[in-house]
Design an enzyme around this catalytic site. Sequence first.
Site, mmCIF file in Angstrom:
data_model
loop_
_atom_site.group_PDB
_atom_site.id
_atom_site.type_symbol
_atom_site.label_atom_id
_atom_site.label_comp_id
_atom_site.label_asym_id
_atom_site.label_seq_id
_atom_site.Cartn_x
_atom_site.Cartn_y
_atom_site.Cartn_z
ATOM 1 N N HIS A 85 -34.547 55.042 51.181
ATOM 2 C CA HIS A 85 -34.185 54.954 49.760
ATOM 3 C C HIS A 85 -32.696 54.671 49.617
ATOM 4 C CE1 HIS A 85 -33.206 55.939 45.675
ATOM 5 N NE2 HIS A 85 -32.505 56.995 46.060
ATOM 6 N N ASP A 114 -17.329 24.964 42.431
ATOM 7 C CA ASP A 114 -18.152 25.773 43.339
ATOM 8 C C ASP A 114 -17.235 26.740 44.077
ATOM 9 O OD1 ASP A 114 -20.232 26.761 45.018
ATOM 10 O OD2 ASP A 114 -21.251 24.843 44.830
ATOM 11 N N TRP A 149 -28.857 58.280 55.498
ATOM 12 C CA TRP A 149 -28.172 56.983 55.418
ATOM 13 C C TRP A 149 -26.843 57.010 56.158
ATOM 14 C CZ3 TRP A 149 -23.813 54.718 52.858
ATOM 15 C CH2 TRP A 149 -22.987 55.626 52.195
ATOM 16 N N SER A 179 -23.328 39.322 56.461
ATOM 17 C CA SER A 179 -23.490 38.656 55.172
ATOM 18 C C SER A 179 -22.342 39.008 54.230
ATOM 19 C CB SER A 179 -24.829 39.064 54.562
ATOM 20 O OG SER A 179 -24.792 38.975 53.173
ATOM 21 N N SER A 180 -22.062 40.298 54.107
ATOM 22 C CA SER A 180 -21.033 40.701 53.135
ATOM 23 C C SER A 180 -19.643 40.287 53.579
ATOM 24 C CB SER A 180 -21.049 42.218 52.932
ATOM 25 O OG SER A 180 -22.325 42.636 52.577
ATOM 26 N N HIS A 263 -16.183 55.589 52.303
ATOM 27 C CA HIS A 263 -15.545 55.774 51.000
ATOM 28 C C HIS A 263 -15.127 54.466 50.339
ATOM 29 C CE1 HIS A 263 -14.274 57.990 47.574
ATOM 30 N NE2 HIS A 263 -13.408 57.015 47.476
ATOM 31 N N GLU A 265 -16.618 51.900 50.583
ATOM 32 C CA GLU A 265 -17.916 51.391 50.145
ATOM 33 C C GLU A 265 -18.257 51.843 48.726
ATOM 34 O OE1 GLU A 265 -20.219 49.392 51.269
ATOM 35 O OE2 GLU A 265 -21.787 49.917 49.845
ATOM 36 N N TYR A 267 -16.294 52.342 46.340
ATOM 37 C CA TYR A 267 -15.541 51.510 45.396
ATOM 38 C C TYR A 267 -16.011 50.073 45.426
ATOM 39 C CZ TYR A 267 -12.920 55.546 44.320
ATOM 40 O OH TYR A 267 -12.602 56.788 43.906
ATOM 41 N N SER A 278 -14.880 45.744 31.834
ATOM 42 C CA SER A 278 -13.611 45.264 31.292
ATOM 43 C C SER A 278 -13.755 43.901 30.639
ATOM 44 C CB SER A 278 -12.551 45.181 32.395
ATOM 45 O OG SER A 278 -12.495 46.385 33.109
ATOM 46 N N HIS A 312 -12.711 63.535 52.837
ATOM 47 C CA HIS A 312 -13.265 64.487 51.871
ATOM 48 C C HIS A 312 -14.780 64.605 52.025
ATOM 49 C CE1 HIS A 312 -13.418 61.127 48.550
ATOM 50 N NE2 HIS A 312 -14.509 61.112 49.284
ATOM 51 N N HIS A 313 -15.364 63.730 52.832
ATOM 52 C CA HIS A 313 -16.788 63.885 53.121
ATOM 53 C C HIS A 313 -17.011 64.845 54.274
ATOM 54 C CE1 HIS A 313 -18.111 60.609 50.456
ATOM 55 N NE2 HIS A 313 -16.932 60.108 50.733
ATOM 56 N N THR A 338 -8.183 55.749 38.434
ATOM 57 C CA THR A 338 -9.499 55.689 37.808
ATOM 58 C C THR A 338 -9.394 56.122 36.356
ATOM 59 O OG1 THR A 338 -10.303 56.418 39.967
ATOM 60 C CG2 THR A 338 -11.909 56.293 38.195
ATOM 61 N N LYS A 341 -7.974 53.481 33.996
ATOM 62 C CA LYS A 341 -8.954 52.501 33.522
ATOM 63 C C LYS A 341 -9.739 53.043 32.329
ATOM 64 C CE LYS A 341 -9.998 49.780 37.555
ATOM 65 N NZ LYS A 341 -9.845 48.452 37.070
ATOM 66 N N ARG A 460 -29.559 69.480 49.971
ATOM 67 C CA ARG A 460 -30.087 68.108 49.987
ATOM 68 C C ARG A 460 -31.028 67.965 51.168
ATOM 69 N NH1 ARG A 460 -24.916 64.335 50.753
ATOM 70 N NH2 ARG A 460 -26.427 62.662 50.580
HETATM 71 C C1 HEM Z 1 -12.839 60.160 41.019
HETATM 72 C C2 HEM Z 1 -13.528 59.621 41.938
HETATM 73 C C3 HEM Z 1 -14.333 60.337 43.018
HETATM 74 C C4 HEM Z 1 -14.070 61.492 43.678
HETATM 75 C C5 HEM Z 1 -12.897 62.395 43.493
HETATM 76 C C6 HEM Z 1 -15.150 61.694 44.615
HETATM 77 C C7 HEM Z 1 -15.263 62.748 45.497
HETATM 78 C C8 HEM Z 1 -16.321 62.949 46.362
HETATM 79 C C9 HEM Z 1 -16.402 63.961 47.368
HETATM 80 C C10 HEM Z 1 -15.336 65.000 47.628
HETATM 81 C C11 HEM Z 1 -17.598 63.854 47.991
HETATM 82 C C12 HEM Z 1 -18.104 64.714 49.141
HETATM 83 C C13 HEM Z 1 -18.989 65.772 48.635
HETATM 84 C C14 HEM Z 1 -19.706 66.495 49.722
HETATM 85 O O1 HEM Z 1 -20.419 65.845 50.506
HETATM 86 O O2 HEM Z 1 -19.559 67.717 49.795
HETATM 87 C C15 HEM Z 1 -18.263 62.746 47.419
HETATM 88 C C16 HEM Z 1 -19.500 62.312 47.803
HETATM 89 C C17 HEM Z 1 -20.049 61.117 47.408
HETATM 90 N N1 HEM Z 1 -19.513 60.252 46.465
HETATM 91 FE FE1 HEM Z 1 -17.836 60.532 45.409
HETATM 92 N N2 HEM Z 1 -16.023 60.678 44.486
HETATM 93 C C18 HEM Z 1 -15.554 59.819 43.530
HETATM 94 C C19 HEM Z 1 -16.113 58.655 43.108
HETATM 95 C C20 HEM Z 1 -17.264 58.130 43.632
HETATM 96 C C21 HEM Z 1 -17.781 56.848 43.315
HETATM 97 C C22 HEM Z 1 -17.142 55.849 42.391
HETATM 98 C C23 HEM Z 1 -18.934 56.700 44.012
HETATM 99 C C24 HEM Z 1 -19.892 55.541 44.063
HETATM 100 C C25 HEM Z 1 -19.929 54.529 43.309
HETATM 101 C C26 HEM Z 1 -19.138 57.888 44.770
HETATM 102 C C27 HEM Z 1 -20.186 58.078 45.616
HETATM 103 C C28 HEM Z 1 -20.349 59.167 46.423
HETATM 104 C C29 HEM Z 1 -21.431 59.343 47.340
HETATM 105 C C30 HEM Z 1 -22.545 58.345 47.615
HETATM 106 C C31 HEM Z 1 -21.257 60.562 47.950
HETATM 107 C C32 HEM Z 1 -22.201 61.249 48.902
HETATM 108 C C33 HEM Z 1 -22.154 60.719 50.259
HETATM 109 C C34 HEM Z 1 -23.147 61.476 51.097
HETATM 110 O O3 HEM Z 1 -22.830 62.563 51.554
HETATM 111 O O4 HEM Z 1 -24.242 60.956 51.316
HETATM 112 N N3 HEM Z 1 -18.106 58.741 44.522
HETATM 113 N N4 HEM Z 1 -17.459 62.205 46.425
HETATM 114 CU CU LIG Z 2 -15.766 59.517 49.170
#
Ligand code: HEM
Ligand SMILES: [Cu+2]
Lengths: 623, 250
Positions: A85, A114, A149, A179-180, A263, A265, A267, A278, A312-313, A338, A341, A460
């Site tokens: 998923h 083009d 994932w 590709s990307s 990370h 990714e 963005y 915008s 931070h992950h 952010t 914006k 999770r």
């Molecule tokens: C202000 C902006 C953001 C902050 C401060 C932030 C912060 C965080 C932090 C600290 C985690 C880790 C949480 C944990 O696993 O305990 C996290 C996870 C995640 N964030 Fe964000 N994030 C932000 C924006 C975004 C954006 C824009 C996206 C996607 C478009 C995003 C997608 C994700 C995803 C997919 C995870 C989980 C990854 C995983 O463990 O599978 N975040 N974020």
């Molecule tokens: Cu992140």
Amino acid sequence: MSGHGPKLALPKFLSFLRNRPTKENGLVSWLTTVDHKRIGILYLYTSFFFLFVGGIEALFVRTQLSANDLEIFVGSTYNQLVTMHATTMIFLAIMPLAAAFFNFMIPLQIGARDVAFPRLNAFSYFMYLAGGIVLNASWFMGGASDVGWFAYAPLTSSTYSPTHGVDFWILGLILTGISSTVAAINFIVTIINMRAPGMTLMKMPVFSWMAFVTAFLLAFALPVITIALIILFMDRNYGTTFFQTAAGGDPILWQHLFWVFGHPEVYIIVLPAFGIVSEIIPVFSKKPLFGYKLVVLSGAAIGFMGFTVWSHHMFTVGMGPIVNSAFSITTAAIAIPTGVKIFNWILTLWNGKIKFSVPMMYATALVFLFMVGGFSGLMHGAAASDFQQHDTYFVVAHFHYTILGGGLFGFLAGTVYWLPKFFGKIMDEERGRKIFWWIFASFNLTFFPMHFLGTGGMPRRIYTYSADMEWTALNGFITLASFVLGITLLVFFIEVIKAVKSKNKASADPWDARTLEWSIPSPPPVYNFADLPKVEKVDEFWESKISNKPIKTLPRDPHGIHMPGKSWMPLITSVGLMLASFGAIYQSDLRYIGLGIFLLAYYGWALEGDAEYYLPYPKKGKK
Amino acid sequence: MEALKLQPVITAFSVFGVFVCIVLTYYALVNLFKSFPRIRSKKDKEAIMDEDADAHHHVETYTGEPNIKLFWWVFLASDCMFFGSLITAYLIYKGQSLVGPYPLDVFDMELTTISTFILLLSSFFMVLTLSSIQKGDLGKFRFWCFSTFLCGLTFLGFQVYEFEHFIHEGLRLKTNLFGSTFYLLTGTHGVHVAIGVLWLLGMFIYSFWGGITKERAIEVEIAGLYWHFVDVVWIVIFSVIYLMELPIGG
Ligand code: HEM
Ligand SMILES: [Cu+2]
């Protein structure tokens, strides 16, 4: 490839390469197309398809969780569903959806005929498709990857994951990665080199700008994950010990490599959507974007800072208080651009003549929903608080608010907004509004309660739970809402197809918009601009409308309109690499056959050249 | 192929390659000095500018740079991240191997220094390849292009020799972390060199079909860009893998 002299030096036995495909209609014309608009449409439909596949997987997951102690999809099956998923949604649905808009819109927005490398563009699409096929083939060839994932080591080792699932996953991602990367480089060159005369970078539409930043993120983040995937593949198949503690290896290295990519990714997913918003908000507020420069620069700042926060992950891995604090600080810092914006969008709305057409509804919803996701991000961006939230449903809520509320809502907005350009048709306003409210409501009903589940301690990636945890009621509710969301999204896409098939012809500029793509017919002719525009201001088209002066154009080329030749080579090279991937998974001779096909087609590509041809100009005045 | 049978062939080839390269260098230096004043002369400059104007008549880009050149610049920037990740992995695992052989057990500094030198030389030849075609001298172009190709091939020969030697000493891909990271990093670089060698050979053959001309010198220029990049990366790799093993001050 350079676009120099059309005459190619070829010995006799290769002269067949001069016979380029010329079909304008039917299957062959799509397989050999190099037209960025057609490739954009291919991306759009393919990503809709994968969105559907990923959606079905999500609903299976939700079905299993709808009540305590269910046994519908358990163990590895459940894990495969969760893994695929996420992988499908991120790599095969959302990213390519952005690519669909990049492809279709960047050349139109910057006044080009083009992209810089039309054949390479087709190659990007076919590689994406090949990656999607390899990833999903695993379902039918012994089971998909079931390691999440982010595929943490050592769960991915051949000891703990003995089936080929992870290998399929690795090669599928490498293919989509190629590709990307290729697409990103293509867009970077296109934006640097193909802009209309006078369109300095700071006069470029914001969507193209965000595409530019995203392309750099892709070009710099993808190599890292590619290396990680190669190392993992070697660990699994060639006996290396990169991630094996017993031999001195370090599984945490995987986490670092993965999140250094991971990370940026996120963005990569959200910046294109920001770009779309915008574009839309100024159009439907009848005002120029507030602080254009600030929006652009904050986008670039997000791009840079996106590379500084990956750990931070990994707060709970045990990196120590100093590292954790450092990454908490950088994470808090990235919220600043952010926030900039968000304020710019709000100030654009301020005092505007706002018209809530369907694209505007999605765009403003994004501002709100992304704020919810951003705030929860800030909460677990503080390391101490993340110890509580990590790996709980709270994080699931966070990233669905950012990826769906941020990413997908932007792309839905873009779909409705640019549908006239894509297909020359417009979506029914009344039904569009209704669908919006259904999506908006069911989205929030699905994902908001996940915050409560998470703070209530639900982890999770568990496939069941017992009644005494008291999570049953909320989970049941979420599952119900998720089905509504799934169905309404499906209705949205049916509505898109109905609009495309309908007779609701759109005018060239149905929204009274500001950027160059609206100055040409809907849908645009193959060559986009009969007369290439000259640009003097931001929002050139809008300025020309209010001052009632036509956009200045370049003199016409006496040869006619220069067009790139169609080609089979992008398709054949991609098929070669796809076969090679299947061969690599099974360590069979197929990989040499695949590589051979790739190499032959590659030389064919180089030797056949651009094969430019010229189209006659349309009559002046009649665009 | 059996490792032992190959070794003498590769050795012979590599020694021959070194010899040829030295002769070529001498010739190249003489040539380079001869060509300096010619490039500087005003008449030549004007001629070059006229041609530039001609070439640009066809492709007009915003920056004036050809698309393909920008493409390679961005690609190589992206490739830096590729090598960057590998070098990082190498450094993280440096000294972490639990069993031998360790780097100093197998390295042959002299040998690798020679092959490094040859790769550097090839960069020099590449410069001459480009300048010959920019002047429209097809004969010289072929000569230098082939020389560059030969140097690249010699470098690869050395690498194969080195790998076989290491395997003899008991260092395989899966022996220890050093083996894994070493082969992966140098192997990836080797693949880059191999692609470059194929590219050079391709240009060489293509020039006989009339595909390489003064007007298409850009094709040679980007090959050169790639080739120099691969060289520079090797210098980094050489420093990180080999030179860092040398005892400081000793
Ligand atoms: C202000 C902006 C953001 C902050 C401060 C932030 C912060 C965080 C932090 C600290 C985690 C880790 C949480 C944990 O696993 O305990 C996290 C996870 C995640 N964030 Fe964000 N994030 C932000 C924006 C975004 C954006 C824009 C996206 C996607 C478009 C995003 C997608 C994700 C995803 C997919 C995870 C989980 C990854 C995983 O463990 O599978 N975040 N974020
Ligand atoms: Cu992140």
